[in-house]
Design an enzyme around this catalytic site. Sequence first.
Site, PDB file in Angstrom:
ATOM      1  N   GLY A  28       0.795  -1.226   0.000  1.00  0.00           N
ATOM      2  CA  GLY A  28       0.000   0.000   0.000  1.00  0.00           C
ATOM      3  C   GLY A  28       0.824   1.271   0.000  1.00  0.00           C
ATOM      4  N   TYR A  29       0.144   2.382   0.269  1.00  0.00           N
ATOM      5  CA  TYR A  29       0.721   3.730   0.140  1.00  0.00           C
ATOM      6  C   TYR A  29       1.272   3.851  -1.275  1.00  0.00           C
ATOM      7  CZ  TYR A  29       2.029   8.181   2.074  1.00  0.00           C
ATOM      8  OH  TYR A  29       2.093   9.514   2.334  1.00  0.00           O
ATOM      9  N   LEU A  30       0.363   3.692  -2.223  1.00  0.00           N
ATOM     10  CA  LEU A  30       0.724   3.458  -3.618  1.00  0.00           C
ATOM     11  C   LEU A  30       1.359   4.670  -4.290  1.00  0.00           C
ATOM     12  CD1 LEU A  30      -2.473   1.488  -4.705  1.00  0.00           C
ATOM     13  CD2 LEU A  30      -0.321   0.589  -3.788  1.00  0.00           C
ATOM     14  N   HIS A  31       2.333   4.366  -5.166  1.00  0.00           N
ATOM     15  CA  HIS A  31       3.026   5.404  -5.950  1.00  0.00           C
ATOM     16  C   HIS A  31       3.145   4.910  -7.385  1.00  0.00           C
ATOM     17  CE1 HIS A  31       6.417   2.722  -5.595  1.00  0.00           C
ATOM     18  NE2 HIS A  31       6.362   2.794  -4.274  1.00  0.00           N
ATOM     19  N   HIS A  34       4.047   1.152  -8.085  1.00  0.00           N
ATOM     20  CA  HIS A  34       2.921   0.219  -7.948  1.00  0.00           C
ATOM     21  C   HIS A  34       1.974   0.341  -9.141  1.00  0.00           C
ATOM     22  CE1 HIS A  34       3.786   1.103  -3.534  1.00  0.00           C
ATOM     23  NE2 HIS A  34       3.969  -0.199  -3.599  1.00  0.00           N
ATOM     24  N   GLN A  58       7.596  -9.697   7.652  1.00  0.00           N
ATOM     25  CA  GLN A  58       8.802  -9.363   6.880  1.00  0.00           C
ATOM     26  C   GLN A  58       9.576  -8.183   7.451  1.00  0.00           C
ATOM     27  OE1 GLN A  58       6.380  -8.703   3.243  1.00  0.00           O
ATOM     28  NE2 GLN A  58       7.803  -7.046   2.808  1.00  0.00           N
ATOM     29  N   GLN A 145      11.301  -4.647 -10.387  1.00  0.00           N
ATOM     30  CA  GLN A 145      12.767  -4.825 -10.412  1.00  0.00           C
ATOM     31  C   GLN A 145      13.435  -4.024  -9.291  1.00  0.00           C
ATOM     32  OE1 GLN A 145      14.731  -6.821 -12.054  1.00  0.00           O
ATOM     33  NE2 GLN A 145      16.651  -5.875 -11.385  1.00  0.00           N
ATOM     34  N   SER A 183       7.563   3.844  -1.095  1.00  0.00           N
ATOM     35  CA  SER A 183       6.668   4.355  -0.038  1.00  0.00           C
ATOM     36  C   SER A 183       7.490   4.968   1.083  1.00  0.00           C
ATOM     37  CB  SER A 183       5.807   3.224   0.520  1.00  0.00           C
ATOM     38  OG  SER A 183       5.143   2.562  -0.528  1.00  0.00           O
TER      39      SER A 183
HETATM   40  P1  AMP Z   1       5.819  -2.697  -1.734  1.00  0.00           P
HETATM   41  O1  AMP Z   1       4.476  -2.075  -1.559  1.00  0.00           O
HETATM   42  O2  AMP Z   1       6.956  -1.785  -1.448  1.00  0.00           O
HETATM   43  O3  AMP Z   1       5.925  -4.048  -1.069  1.00  0.00           O
HETATM   44  O4  AMP Z   1       5.957  -2.988  -3.296  1.00  0.00           O
HETATM   45  C1  AMP Z   1       4.993  -3.741  -3.986  1.00  0.00           C
HETATM   46  C2  AMP Z   1       5.514  -4.065  -5.354  1.00  0.00           C
HETATM   47  O5  AMP Z   1       5.809  -2.848  -6.062  1.00  0.00           O
HETATM   48  C3  AMP Z   1       6.817  -4.869  -5.318  1.00  0.00           C
HETATM   49  O6  AMP Z   1       6.792  -5.844  -6.349  1.00  0.00           O
HETATM   50  C4  AMP Z   1       7.857  -3.808  -5.589  1.00  0.00           C
HETATM   51  O7  AMP Z   1       9.034  -4.322  -6.178  1.00  0.00           O
HETATM   52  C5  AMP Z   1       7.128  -2.911  -6.553  1.00  0.00           C
HETATM   53  N1  AMP Z   1       7.738  -1.579  -6.573  1.00  0.00           N
HETATM   54  C6  AMP Z   1       8.021  -0.780  -5.503  1.00  0.00           C
HETATM   55  N2  AMP Z   1       8.631   0.358  -5.906  1.00  0.00           N
HETATM   56  C7  AMP Z   1       8.763   0.277  -7.250  1.00  0.00           C
HETATM   57  C8  AMP Z   1       9.315   1.134  -8.262  1.00  0.00           C
HETATM   58  N3  AMP Z   1       9.867   2.308  -7.953  1.00  0.00           N
HETATM   59  N4  AMP Z   1       9.264   0.716  -9.542  1.00  0.00           N
HETATM   60  C9  AMP Z   1       8.711  -0.483  -9.868  1.00  0.00           C
HETATM   61  N5  AMP Z   1       8.164  -1.326  -8.971  1.00  0.00           N
HETATM   62  C10 AMP Z   1       8.188  -0.960  -7.680  1.00  0.00           C
END
Ligand code: AMP
Length: 277
Positions: A28-31, A34, A58, A145, A183
């Site tokens: 969450g806290y999407l950017h 995501h 985790q 990635q 995030s």
């Molecule tokens: P998170 O919410 O941080 O667990 O991320 C969820 C998914 O989004 C994971 O597969 C991350 O690798 C991916 N993600 C996070 N930041 C980026 C980014 N800047 N560019 C591409 N994918 C991302």
Amino acid sequence: MKTIKTISEMQDCRKTLAEPVGFVPTMGYLHGGHISLVRKAREENVSVVVSIFVNPKQFGPNEDFEKYPRDLQGDLEILEEEGVDAVFAPEAAEIYPQDFNSRVEVLGITQKLEGNCRPGHFRGVTTVVNKLFNIVRPQRAYFGQKDAQQVIVIQKMVKDLNMNLEVITCPTIREEDGLAMSSRNIYMNPEERQSAIVLYRSLMLAQDMYQRGERDTGAIRKEMVRLIKTEELARIDYVSVADPATLDELDMITGKALVSLAVKFGKTRLIDNVVLG
Ligand code: AMP
């Protein structure tokens, strides 16, 4: 778009979704990072499910689980706009009831890099991702990635355990100045945020050296460390040039190489990477 809190509701909803189902697990806290995953899933599948779950397993005991940013309402608005079919946003007690007593663990590669700095982190990731895959039963799952080792570990889990889905890796999305979207970027004050640009600059330096013919990883690591240390606020956890399959450090680059780093700016720990070759 359906917003779902319980496993049984998610399982019922899954029965109604047209296949193939694309799945994007998030905290969450999407950017923009995501959103790029969601768009790719939207393009390639008939139905899209996104999960939002800040997974306690985790995070280490001294990490930022409590502080991790959350904005479910804002996230739901974004996902509605993106044409997502269902959002699975359970509470921790739904995923880990009192009598929960299992774990899923990939060995070897999870001890290196992030796993070395964050003991137990990948066990938490693989355990929850395995549960989410079983609940959502997607044909395809999308990962960034940005978290290079995470996607390598998940690919390995899927292969080793014969999970019946395709794992798709999507490119890292960056801010205009090169900082990888995360995030956690909001934790930084303006000085830290300015200093953090050095991560991308150091990765570009590695890429430049490689393109100019440098294959000695010692020389590449040394130059990256030197550049990062020009930023007073930066505290290096690791700077690595590793084999992307084994995550063992390389002496010389002969095939592909994963250049990755983890650096703290104040209390904010950032990771980033590029692949050479
Ligand atoms: P998170 O919410 O941080 O667990 O991320 C969820 C998914 O989004 C994971 O597969 C991350 O690798 C991916 N993600 C996070 N930041 C980026 C980014 N800047 N560019 C591409 N994918 C991302």
